[in-house]
Design a protein around this motif. Structure first.
Motif, mmCIF file in Angstrom:
data_model
loop_
_atom_site.group_PDB
_atom_site.id
_atom_site.type_symbol
_atom_site.label_atom_id
_atom_site.label_comp_id
_atom_site.label_asym_id
_atom_site.label_seq_id
_atom_site.Cartn_x
_atom_site.Cartn_y
_atom_site.Cartn_z
ATOM 1 N N ALA B 375 14.395 43.946 8.145
ATOM 2 C CA ALA B 375 15.172 42.775 8.560
ATOM 3 C C ALA B 375 14.542 42.115 9.773
ATOM 4 N N GLU B 376 14.049 42.937 10.717
ATOM 5 C CA GLU B 376 13.396 42.356 11.892
ATOM 6 C C GLU B 376 12.151 41.583 11.488
ATOM 7 N N GLY B 377 11.416 42.178 10.589
ATOM 8 C CA GLY B 377 10.195 41.489 10.142
ATOM 9 C C GLY B 377 10.525 40.178 9.452
ATOM 10 N N VAL B 378 11.573 40.222 8.637
ATOM 11 C CA VAL B 378 11.974 38.987 7.941
ATOM 12 C C VAL B 378 12.385 37.932 8.957
ATOM 13 N N ALA B 379 13.129 38.366 9.962
ATOM 14 C CA ALA B 379 13.580 37.401 10.962
ATOM 15 C C ALA B 379 12.396 36.766 11.664
ATOM 16 N N ARG B 380 11.404 37.570 11.988
ATOM 17 C CA ARG B 380 10.229 37.019 12.661
ATOM 18 C C ARG B 380 9.509 36.018 11.750
ATOM 19 N N ILE B 381 9.401 36.403 10.512
ATOM 20 C CA ILE B 381 8.695 35.502 9.585
ATOM 21 C C ILE B 381 9.488 34.207 9.396
ATOM 22 N N ASP B 382 10.792 34.399 9.206
ATOM 23 C CA ASP B 382 11.610 33.198 8.976
ATOM 24 C C ASP B 382 11.640 32.301 10.195
ATOM 25 N N GLY B 383 11.363 32.873 11.357
ATOM 26 C CA GLY B 383 11.374 32.047 12.563
ATOM 27 C C GLY B 383 10.148 31.187 12.714
#
Lengths: 162, 1216
Positions: B375-383
């Motif tokens: 989830a953290e990785g996704v958040a970084r990517i989505d940001g």
């Protein structure tokens, strides 16, 4: 709710860009013509000064120093060469810069393309300078080599983001 | 010998032309942006897709700005080298710039085609999903909607999501809803952080879930574990997806947990073992765990276990179990090889046991503590902006796919359209490939361009898609794909810049020796490429701007049509109403005239009939009775004449009728007087004399009144003309004021104006002056102006006009000078100062004259008087207009007011009591006693003539006093009555004057003021109507236009119906008039017949009356009253004779005695006497002379015989 966003685009200062192109091409044309004259006058020998006189009009137009002096043993035919030739600069329209040279001096034209043999093509005696002169081709090569170095101004300097 | 001709030079005209087109394209972008903003604001699209698009565009713009910064820095770092960069690289840079756009177009075609294909593939895939799905939400529509939503939410392509859904359902992970939940969470996160696709993530998760019989809830952390494994190991999601299925069932059977199996596999890859080999090693280990070799069983037995799973369970995992086994065999690899008995299994075990299992422990620990990592990785990517842009584009792809069949059709059309203007795109691509990239500072320009186009195009695309569907959005969608390509290119600028820089350096190094292609050829190639790309850019951006312009033009056109329609309808209504009213007025007036004429004719006919009856009735009555009847009849006619006079109006018809009545009254009075004389009765005679006098007096008064009426009639006509004059003058004043306003606007404020403003002002001024010229020409040619003696005013107006025209010329000259100055580089100042113009070289004599026209020859007093007179005309004219509009003033008052107006205009004093003149005439005829009063009234008249109007009240009192005094004065009865009547008339006129004066001095009619106020309110309400915004939706305009057209049609129908009704009424009236005319004609004919009969009867009556005289006359004497003729019916006469007065009648006996003499007399011969001797015998008109000399007898006989023969031959005598 109203959205707010800032649109950005590009504006080209066309007159400024065209002026820059004109300036570059005008200077390049002058330089090219001078180089051309330097090459051809170094190829074509001076005897009666008629041949060199055919380049006088173009030389005058570009500010190229051309002072042909007939050999003491030869008749001075400077006027003949001058009157039988045309030369100068052309600027037919914006962005078009040319120089031109033409001559009707028959033995110069003959000597440019042929090996001068006495009795042929109006040649009365042989020439010390090697023929054919091929000064036309030499001039063109000089021009083309120079032209490769010519740069058109980059429009990025006349473009701004708005 | 051929001449030598050589022309060399540089040709950049095409490059300049292409730059021009580029500038136009950029300008179009700018205009489109501006238009887009305006349209957006007009459409009031504040939320929804446009807003989202704007936000997305802003994000993209931010990302691109960041890229621009990097590229700017890159450009700066390469500045030094850039100075040495050859022309070719600059050219290539421009080629790149244009290539970006061309590729955008090319890509747009591909995407359109793909969109159509994707739509159909998506539909097929959804149908497949529906086949394997079950439970709620498994129908095709619901699945389509869910998959689309999921695609947009996850920011993943629709085909990928639909494929993943199919895979997940096929793997039977749970219900449809649970499957979507896994996709939305674990699978999405896994695919996102690992860079894999959704289908791979689903398969990987499915392997674990199915192998270990996990619930959906238990599978929550699987994505994190896979991510940790991929992070720690040298594996990809694809490798996990394809291989895990081969080991996880074995692991489960061997009692190895999922985490440990995954960690074992991952840790083996960390040693450099490929994923496929690692999975084989683990599989071999697990196989030997499940089915141990003899050596393994021996070791297990030594360790006290019956099986590996038991050892694993006891040891807490596979690797600890392997460690125990390894320790049990003294950590001897050879023995270990025997335990596993396969090379791969042995290698796998050694890999796991290497470094005291620390490698494995590290991986295992990471996997077990991986919760939330994905989830953290996704958040970084989505940001990241890139991810945001990707989501936006994906959403647009979904929307485009939703277009379905429409898009397929649109794709085909667009492909044809685009292919038409980028058919040489391959050449440009080749250029780009050949020369690679010379990004440098050019990248900044490309990005800047892309930002503008991108923002516009995105917004346009979303706006179009959201608001008006597919068809009108062609240009917008095309621009969108161009922008998309640009953005993608811009995002790839980092890598491109690095590559370009490397390549540029390499090329710069080699350029010293490299013989490049000839400069002219390259310039031409560049210009061709630039030209081609310019065409594409222009065409695409033309499409964008055209799309918006169409909307605006349509709105403006609709607005113009509405305005024209409303103006047309208003003017048509106005014209129609005026025409109808005019027609009604004309018809009514015509009918009234015809009816009045018919009534008059009928009345005349009836009166003629009455006369006939009357004359017939008095036949044979006594003279006294006849006199009584005629007196009564004369009295009756006198009353009628008085009534006609009193009720007579100003019209000529009315006056004529009154005059006829009066003349007839005079005739009847005189007839009564004759009858009265016959009676020899004094009473009858006096009464008849009074009647005659009264009739004559009435007639005189009537003639005076008729003359006055005629004068007033003429005055009314003059007034009508004057009203027109006043109207013209008012128009002139308004025009002059308008012109003056324009001049002030132009001249006096001293503010420099733009050339456009000046042109507009001058255009307006010229238009006003043109109308002023027309107005002035009408004014000065108006006959009323001449009649009023205002030619000086007309001259003055003409002079002002000429002056205005001349000053206009001056202004134009000044403007021309200033414009010329502006063209020559000086500052343009449109301010005109007429006062300085005389110093200008261009001032003409006419201008100078116009300037000095203030010194006109007309005296100031004369001008002032004329102006005051005109103002008074205007003021009184307005009052008269108010009087007319109110309809509260009688015609005489109105005419008197008009007279005042005319008199005031002419500067004349008023003579309000012209009746005094009549009075004086009557007084002078009175026999006695009036001399004193006459003098007094003369003085009064003089005083009245000189008095101001406010003194009329006092004069009225004096008139009353004189009237009373006159009543007590001993005059003859007739004179007294006439004087009293005249004074009464004078008093009445004065009273009327006072009333009229009071009306004129009133400030104005309250009704008129109210009406004027109402008109102003209506005008204000019309002006206050909200202006039509051309930028709003077209539909209301079309509705309004249609309604207006319907109203117009209805109005025309109503107008036509009214016209038909009017025509019908007019026809009816005409028929009525025709009937009346026929009746009148019949009455007229009857009257003629009656008159003829009456004349015959009158002649008979006269003959009868003369019968007595005839009886006396037959004995001799003068015949009287035979002029009336008639039969002689009394006495012995048996022959009717017609005699003239003075003729004599000879009785029969004496006629016989003197027959020959009488014949001679009748023949004009005097009877001869024989006073000279001889006999004279006259036979008839034959004179026979007989001389007494000689034989008289014979001679006499021959003479007689000869005369007789002549007589007989002539037939005048006979012998009987």
């Amino acid at each position: 709710m109203k959205f707010r966003t800032k649109f950005r685009t590009v504006e080209l200062n066309l007159p400024k860009e065209v002026a820059a192109i004109e300036k570059v091409l005008e200077q390049a044309n002058l330089t090219a013509a001078s180089l051309w004259l330097g090459v051809v006058t170094s190829i074509v020998p001076v005897w009666s000064s008629a041949s060199h006189a055919t380049f006088a009009k173009l030389a005058s137009a570009v500010g190229f120093t051309l002072r042909p002096v007939a050999k003491p043993s030869a008749p001075d035919r400077y006027v003949l060469g001058f009157l039988s030739s045309q030369g100068g600069l052309q600027k037919a329209r914006p962005g078009s810069h040319r120089f031109f040279y033409s001559t009707k001096l028959s033995y110069l034209a003959f000597n440019n393309d042929n090996i001068a043999v006495p009795g042929v093509g109006g040649v009365r005696w042989g020439l010390k300078a090697p023929t054919p002169y091929k000064f036309v081709e030499a001039g063109q090569n000089t021009f083309e080599n120079f032209a490769k170095t010519v740069r058109l101004p980059n429009p990025v300097y006349t473009t701004r983001s708005i | 010998m051929a001449d030598i001709v050589q022309v060399l030079g540089f040709e950049a005209t095409q490059a300049i032309a292409t730059l021009g087109r580029l500038k136009n394209a950029l300008d179009q972008v700018n205009r489109s942006l501006s238009t887009f903003v305006q349209v957006s604001q007009a459409l009031k699209v504040g939320t929804g897709p446009l807003n989202q698009a704007a936000i997305a565009a802003q994000n993209l713009a931010n990302a691109a700005t960041a890229a621009q910064s990097r590229l700017t820095a890159l450009g700066a770092s390469g500045a030094a080298a850039g100075n040495q960069v050859t022309l070719s690289w600059e050219t290539v840079g421009r080629v790149l710039q244009t290539q970006v756009l061309v590729r955008g177009l090319s890509e747009s075609i591909r995407l359109f085609q793909e969109a159509g294909v994707a739509a159909s593939e998506f539909q097929i895939k959804i149908a497949q999903i529906s086949n394997i799905a079950s439970g709620p939400g498994s129908d095709i529509d619901s699945l389509s909607e869910s998959v689309r939503k999921l695609s947009i939410e996850l920011g993943r392509p629709l085909p990928e999501v639909s494929g993943a859904v199919y895979e997940a359902l096929q793997n039977d992970l749970g219900t449809t809803a649970e499957t979507f939940e896994i996709l939305r969470t674990s699978a999405n996160e896994l695919a996102r952080v690992t860079g894999g696709d959704l289908g791979q993530a689903v398969n990987a998760l499915s392997s674990a879930i199915k192998s270990y019989n996990m619930t959906v809830e238990e599978s929550t952390g699987l994505g994190d574990k896979f991510f940790a494994a991929i992070d720690k190991g040298r594996i990809t999601l694809e490798e996990l997806e394809s291989s895990l299925g081969t080991i996880l069932p074995l692991a489960r059977e061997a009692g190895v947990s999922f985490d440990e199996a995954l960690a074992a596999f991952t840790s083996i890859t960390r040693s450099g073992t490929t994923a496929s080999v690692a999975i084989t090693q683990v599989r071999n280990i697990l196989q030997k765990v499940i089915k141990p070799t003899e050596e393994a069983q021996k070791v297990l037995r030594e360790l006290g276990f019956r099986s590996f799973p038991e050892l694993i369970k006891q040891s807490g995992g596979l690797v600890p179990a392997l460690t125990k086994v390894f320790n049990a065999i003294e950590r001897d690899p050879e023995k270990l090889a025997k335990v596993f008995n396969t090379i791969r299994g042995n290698l796998g075990a050694l890999n796991l046991l290497a470094d005291d299992t620390k490698e494995f422990a590290s991986v295992f620990d990471a996997i077990q503590n991986s919760a939330g990592r994905a989830a953290e990785g996704v958040a970084r990517i989505d940001g990241t902006n890139a991810r945001k842009a990707e989501k936006v584009f994906n959403e647009l792809d979904v929307i485009l796919t939703e277009l379905g069949d429409s898009t397929l059709e649109l794709t085909e059309n667009l492909a044809g359209l685009f292919l038409g203007f980028i058919k040489d795109a391959d050449k440009v691509k080749l250029l780009l490939t050949t020369f690679a990239v010379g990004i440098g500072s050019m990248g900044a320009v490309a990005i800047s361009s892309s930002l503008g186009v991108n923002t516009l195009a995105l917004s346009v695309a979303r706006l179009k898609l959201a608001l008006i569907g597919v068809a009108p959005a062609i240009a917008g969608i095309a621009a969108f794909f161009i922008a998309r390509e640009i953005i993608q290119t811009a995002q790839g600028m980092d890598q491109a810049a690095v590559a370009a820089e490397n390549l540029r350096r390499a090329l710069v190094r080699t350029e010293q020796t490299e013989i490049l292609s000839d400069a002219t050829v390259r310039v031409q190639a560049f210009t061709r490429a630039f030209n081609e790309s310019g065409k594409s850019v222009s065409a695409a951006l033309d499409g964008v701007s055209t799309s918006f312009n169409k909307i605006i033009f349509s709105a403006e056109d609709a607005n113009n049509r509405i305005l024209e329609s409303s103006q047309s309808i208003r003017s048509r209504f106005a014209a129609g109403a005026e025409s109808i009213l005019s027609a009604v007025d004309t018809s009514i007036s015509d009918i009234a005239k015809r009816i009045e004429g018919s009534e008059k004719a009928a009345s005349d006919g009836l009166r003629d009939l009455a006369d006939f009856d009357f004359e017939r009735g008095i036949k044979g009555v006594s003279a006294q009775a006849e006199a009584t009847a005629r007196l009564a009849r004369a009295d009756e006619q006198a009353q009628r004449a008085r009534s006609a006079r009193l009720t007579s109006s100003i019209s000529a018809e009315s006056q004529e009728r009154a005059a006829i009545e009066e003349k007839y009254a005079i005739q009847l009075a005189k007839e009564a007087q004759l009858a009265a004389e016959k009676t020899k009765n004094r009473t009858f005679q006096e009464r008849a004399e009074n009647l005659v006098r009264e009739a004559l007096v009435g007639r005189i008064a009537g003639e005076q009144k008729a003359a006055t009426a005629l004068s007033k009639f003429n005055q009314q006509q003059a007034r009508d003309r004057e009203l027109l004059l006043i109207k013209e003058k008012t128009n002139l004043e308004n025009l002059a004021a308008e012109l003056e306003g324009l001049r002030n606007r132009f001249n006096n404020d001293g503010t420099p104006r733009t050339l456009e403003e000046v042109k507009v002002n001058e255009s307006l001024a010229l238009d006003v002056e043109k109308r002023l010229v027309e107005g002035v020409n009408r004014f000065k040619n108006n006959k009323v102006i001449k009649d009023l003696g205002l030619t000086g005013l007309a001259t003055q107006v003409s002079s002002e006009l000429q002056r205005g025209i001349e000053t206009t010329k001056v202004r134009w000259n000044i403007l021309a000078d200033q414009l010329q100055a502006a063209l020559s580089g000086r500052q343009f100042d449109a301010t005109v100062n007429l006062a300085q113009q005389t110093s200008r070289p261009s001032s003409s004599p006419a201008v100078t004259e116009a300037l000095s026209s203030d010194k006109r020859a007309n005296p100031a007093e004369e001008l002032s008087r004329q102006r005051d007179a005109l103002l008074k005309i205007v003021e009184l004219g307005r009052q008269n207009n108010a009087i007319l509009e109110q309809g509260r003033v009688f015609l005489d008052s109105y005419n008197q007011g008009l007279q005042n107006v005319l008199a005031a205009a002419n500067g004349f004093s008023i003579n309000p009591v012209r009746g005094i003149g009549v009075l004086l005439g009557i007084i002078e005829d009175t026999p006695a006693g009036a001399a004193r009063l006459t003098e007094k009234i003369k003085l009064l008249n003089t005083e009245i003539n000189q008095a101001p109007t406010e003194k009329y009240g006092q004069l009225f009192a004096q008139i009353n006093a004189i009237s009373k005094e006159l009543a007590n004065t001993p005059l003859s009865s007739g004179s007294t009555e006439a004087l009293n009547e005249a004074l009464d008339q004078t008093a009445l006129k004065l009273k009327t004057l006072i009333q009229q004066q009071e009306l004129l001095t009133k400030p104005g009619s309250s009704d008129a003021d109210a009406a004027a106020q109402r008109i102003k309110e209506i005008d204000a309400s019309i002006l206050a109507l909200p202006p039509i915004d051309p930028k709003v939706s077209l539909k209301p305009f079309d509705d309004m236009d249609r309604k207006l057209t319907q109203s117009n049609t209805s109005a025309q129908k109503v107008s036509t119906q009214i016209g038909t009704n009017i025509t019908g009424s007019a026809g009816t009236a005409t028929r009525s008039v025709s009937g009346l005319e026929r009746q009148t004609a019949a009455a007229g004919r009857a009257a003629v017949v009656a008159a003829q009969q009456y004349a015959a009867m009158a002649r008979a009556a006269a003959a009868a009356r003369q019968a007595g005289s005839a009886q006396n006359a037959y004995t001799g004497g003068k015949v009287t009253y035979r002029n009336a003729g008639g039969p002689l019916t009394r006495g012995m006469d048996s022959k009717l004779v017609a005699m003239q007065p003075g003729e004599m009648v000879i009785n029969k006996r004496q006629s016989s005695n003197f027959f020959s003499q009488l014949q001679s007399i009748n023949a004009g011969q005097s009877p001869a006497f024989r006073n000279t001797g001889g006999s004279v015998t006259n036979v008839g008109d034959i004179n026979v002379s007989v001389k007494s000399e000689g034989s008289v007898s014979a001679k006499t006989g021959r003479d007689i015989a000869q005369s007789l023969r002549r007589e007989l031959r002539r037939g005048t005598s006979s012998l009987g």
